[in-house]
Scaffold this motif. Structure first.
Motif, short mmCIF file in Angstrom:
data_model
loop_
_atom_site.label_atom_id
_atom_site.label_comp_id
_atom_site.label_asym_id
_atom_site.label_seq_id
_atom_site.Cartn_x
_atom_site.Cartn_y
_atom_site.Cartn_z
N LEU B 136 41.94 53.12 47.51
CA LEU B 136 42.17 52.60 48.87
C LEU B 136 42.95 53.60 49.72
N GLY B 137 42.79 54.89 49.40
CA GLY B 137 43.54 55.91 50.12
C GLY B 137 43.31 55.87 51.62
N ASP B 138 42.12 55.39 52.03
CA ASP B 138 41.82 55.36 53.47
C ASP B 138 42.11 53.99 54.08
N ARG B 139 42.78 53.11 53.33
CA ARG B 139 43.00 51.74 53.83
C ARG B 139 44.49 51.37 53.87
N VAL B 140 45.36 52.36 53.70
CA VAL B 140 46.77 52.05 53.45
C VAL B 140 47.43 51.29 54.61
N ASP B 141 46.95 51.49 55.84
CA ASP B 141 47.63 50.88 56.98
C ASP B 141 47.00 49.57 57.43
N LEU B 142 45.99 49.10 56.69
CA LEU B 142 45.33 47.86 57.11
C LEU B 142 46.11 46.64 56.61
N LEU B 143 45.96 45.55 57.37
CA LEU B 143 46.58 44.28 56.97
C LEU B 143 45.65 43.58 55.99
N PRO B 144 46.22 42.68 55.16
CA PRO B 144 45.37 41.98 54.17
C PRO B 144 44.13 41.35 54.80
N ARG B 145 44.27 40.76 56.00
CA ARG B 145 43.10 40.07 56.54
C ARG B 145 41.99 41.04 56.97
N GLN B 146 42.31 42.33 57.05
CA GLN B 146 41.29 43.32 57.39
C GLN B 146 40.60 43.85 56.14
N LEU B 147 41.00 43.34 54.97
CA LEU B 147 40.45 43.85 53.71
C LEU B 147 39.56 42.79 53.07
N SER B 148 38.58 43.25 52.27
CA SER B 148 37.74 42.31 51.53
C SER B 148 38.54 41.78 50.33
N GLY B 149 38.00 40.74 49.67
CA GLY B 149 38.67 40.16 48.51
C GLY B 149 38.92 41.20 47.42
N GLY B 150 37.89 42.02 47.16
CA GLY B 150 38.03 43.04 46.12
C GLY B 150 39.10 44.05 46.49
N LEU B 168 52.04 44.99 31.72
CA LEU B 168 51.29 44.57 32.90
C LEU B 168 50.52 43.29 32.55
N PHE B 169 50.73 42.26 33.37
CA PHE B 169 50.08 40.98 33.12
C PHE B 169 49.16 40.63 34.28
N ALA B 170 47.94 40.20 33.92
CA ALA B 170 47.00 39.80 34.97
C ALA B 170 46.44 38.43 34.60
N ASP B 171 46.58 37.44 35.52
CA ASP B 171 46.08 36.09 35.24
C ASP B 171 44.87 35.83 36.11
N GLU B 172 43.71 35.74 35.51
CA GLU B 172 42.45 35.50 36.22
C GLU B 172 42.31 36.45 37.42
N PRO B 173 42.48 37.75 37.22
CA PRO B 173 42.49 38.64 38.39
C PRO B 173 41.12 38.76 39.04
N THR B 174 40.07 38.35 38.33
CA THR B 174 38.72 38.59 38.85
C THR B 174 38.02 37.30 39.28
N SER B 175 38.72 36.15 39.16
CA SER B 175 38.04 34.88 39.40
C SER B 175 37.55 34.71 40.83
N ALA B 176 38.26 35.35 41.76
CA ALA B 176 37.87 35.19 43.16
C ALA B 176 36.93 36.32 43.61
N LEU B 177 36.49 37.14 42.64
CA LEU B 177 35.71 38.33 43.01
C LEU B 177 34.29 38.26 42.47
N ASP B 178 33.40 39.02 43.08
CA ASP B 178 32.04 39.11 42.53
C ASP B 178 32.05 40.04 41.31
#
Ligand SMILES: Nc1ncnc2c1ncn2[C@@H]1O[C@H](COP(=O)(O)OP(=O)(O)O)[C@@H](O)[C@H]1O
Ligand SMILES: [Mg+2]
Lengths: 269, 237
Positions: B136-150, B168-178
């Motif tokens: 995401l090197g080219d997205r650093v200044d965007l707000l969350p709502r300007q980003l896709s779910g992924g 590092l713990f991840a709980d269902e990190p992919t459930s909301a993603l394609d």
């Protein structure tokens, strides 16, 4: 109809002159039977325009002009020359009020004290200008029912303001409870979470104050259109602003407690 | 396998409710997590995956059993010391990305780094590096709502990785993603485990991820079993 007279002077150099009534209106009063009333009271008195006539204690008077800013909360102010006033039934010649100007203003307090010391035989009281203003303000605000009910409604409005502010902030914190909870999971301590919320609260407050000032300005314009004299003394305004900021801070801090009462796993997983 | 053990839990037990409605979700289970590996814990919804993750990561106190994390007896520590351990060594990624909507991608990452005591400049540099690491090197200044779910989940991953955590713990990190985005996150987690030596635990009911892990565990009815049974069952069905 009882008429209470307060002697004023038409002489522009007199201490009893009315500074807020234009000179030409004061001059027009020299005609017998001429009176001025306030534009805010005109409708109440059945006066439509300059030149209309009315009766006070069976004496015919003619309205020669309108003042502004003298709306009365009980009867109505009628400005007349002393000659006209006597016709209207101010029979009681013992004048209860005197306006005294001291040549050297620095002597004002000493003069007042000397006169008051002599007041044992004839009962009277001498006031200095700002004492009189203050004490009559206090009588209106505290002793009169109007002042008390005004104060009470201002207090209610203030409480509503506090309620709205604190609930807005609480809502803002609750809306991002998950975000705050994930920072908490990452080990961000409570003090830092509070600092984040307080920073937001300060922003809410800083944005809120100009909004409030614009609102107050609009109220003043509206009051002006309705011919209601209104003033915002700055100490009261600053106190209100500070109070709202403090309320914003406290409710922000308080809302963070909701985070620590909740189970992080329920919020996050 | 000779991997170093980062977490060793024994006799872990968690019950919810009391009296007639009491339910033992995790019943005297042992569990270990190894450094430099992505461990996938799979199981149906409600099987106790989140509960287990919360107990071994210091978020939820077990009713019984011990958790040794990075050599510390996690649940004997004071709340403040557990918090310090999490701040210094633990990263989390959740199903809901949990990014502050008013902060840019970089600021969301940076906030945590500053809390860790990094100077603002270093925090900014490390935030940008972490966002570059997740593409995401080219997205650093965007707000969350300007980003896709992924992309949002990759910001959350960067927020966890920027700390350079040992756990590092991840709980269902992919459930909301394609599928594509989900696999991308899983690969990021696995790469992070391999390159940084972190012990990574990902819990999910998403079977699509199983080929992306170094080690697989299965949980059902409050019991954890090793990979072989689960995968064999899975292949048959
Ligand atoms: N705070 C709680 N209170 C009561 N029951 C809970 C609580 N948290 C989880 N449970 C129950 O524990 C079981 C396992 O939940 P969870 O660990 O979230 O499962 P998973 O993450 O595998 O879907 C579920 O039956 C759930 O209803
Ligand atoms: Mg779960």
């Amino acid at each position: 109809m009882p008429v209470l007279g307060i002697p004023l002077s038409l002489d522009p150099t007199s201490p009893a002159r009315m500074q807020s009534i234009p000179q030409n209106l004061m001059a027009a009063l020299s005609e017998p039977g001429a009176v001025l009333i306030d534009e805010a009271d005109a409708r109440k008195l059945g006066i439509n325009r300059i030149g209309d006539t009315a009766e006070i204690n069976r004496q015919r008077v003619r309205v020669v002009g309108f003042t502004s800013g003298f709306r009365s909360s009980w009867g109505a102010f009628v400005f007349a020359s002393q000659a006209t006033a006597r016709l209207l039934g101010d029979d009681d010649r013992s004048n209860p009020l005197y306006l005294i100007q001291v040549k050297d203003p620095r002597e004002a307090e000493a003069t007042r004290d000397r006169l008051n010391a002599n007041a044992l035989e004839a009962p009277y009281t001498v006031w200095e200008k700002h004492d009189l203003i203050e004490s009559s303000e206090m009588v209106w605000l505290i002793d009169s029912g109007a002042g008390a009910s005004f104060g009470f409604s201002a207090f209610v409005a203030f409480l509503v303001g506090i309620g709205v502010t604190s609930q807005t902030l609480r809502g803002a914190v609750l809306a991002q409870l998950k975000e705050l909870a994930s920072l908490r999971a990452l080990g961000v301590p409570a003090s830092k979470l509070r600092a984040i919320v307080v920073e937001q609260a300060i922003w809410v407050g800083l944005v809120g104050i100009p909004v409030m000032l614009v609102g107050a300005g609009l109220v003043q314009v509206l009051a002006g259109a309705l011919k209601v004299a209104i003033a915002y003394p700055w100490p009261a305004s600053v106190t209100c602003c500070l109070f709202l900021l403090i309320v914003a801070l406290l409710s922000g801090i308080h809302a963070v407690r909701a985070l620590y009462r909740s189970n992080p796993t329920e919020l996050l997983l | 396998m000779t991997a170093q053990t980062s977490i060793k839990a024994t006799g872990l037990t968690k019950r919810f409710g009391d009296g007639a409605t009491a339910k033992t979700v995790i019943d005297h289970q042992d569990f270990a997590l190894h450094a430099g590996q992505l461990t996938l814990l799979m199981g149906p919804s409600g099987s106790g995956k989140s509960t287990l993750l919360a107990m071994v990561s210091g978020l939820l106190k077990p009713d019984d059993g011990t958790v040794i994390a990075l050599g510390e007896d996690l649940w004997s520590l004071s709340e403040a010391n557990r918090e310090k351990l999490r701040l210094a060594s633990v990263g989390f990624i959740f199903q809901g990305f949990n990014l502050f909507p008013a902060l840019s991608a970089r600021e969301n990452v940076q906030t945590v780094l500053e809390t860790m005591g990094l100077a603002p400049r270093e925090a900014i540099e490390r935030s940008i590096a972490a966002l570059e690491q997740v593409g995401l090197g080219d997205r650093v200044d965007l707000l969350p709502r300007q980003l896709s779910g992924g992309e949002k989940q990759r910001v959350a991953t960067a927020r966890a990785l920027a700390k350079q955590p040992r756990l590092l713990f991840a709980d269902e990190p992919t459930s909301a993603l394609d599928r594509a985005n989900g696999e991308r996150i899983a690969d990021l987690l696995r790469t992070a485990a391999h390159t940084t030596g972190a012990a990574v635990l990902c819990v999910t009911h998403d079977p699509r991820l199983k080929d992306h892990a170094d080690r697989q565990l299965w949980i059902e009815d409050g019991r954890i079993s090793s990979e072989t049974d689960a995968t064999r069952q899975d292949r048959r069905s």
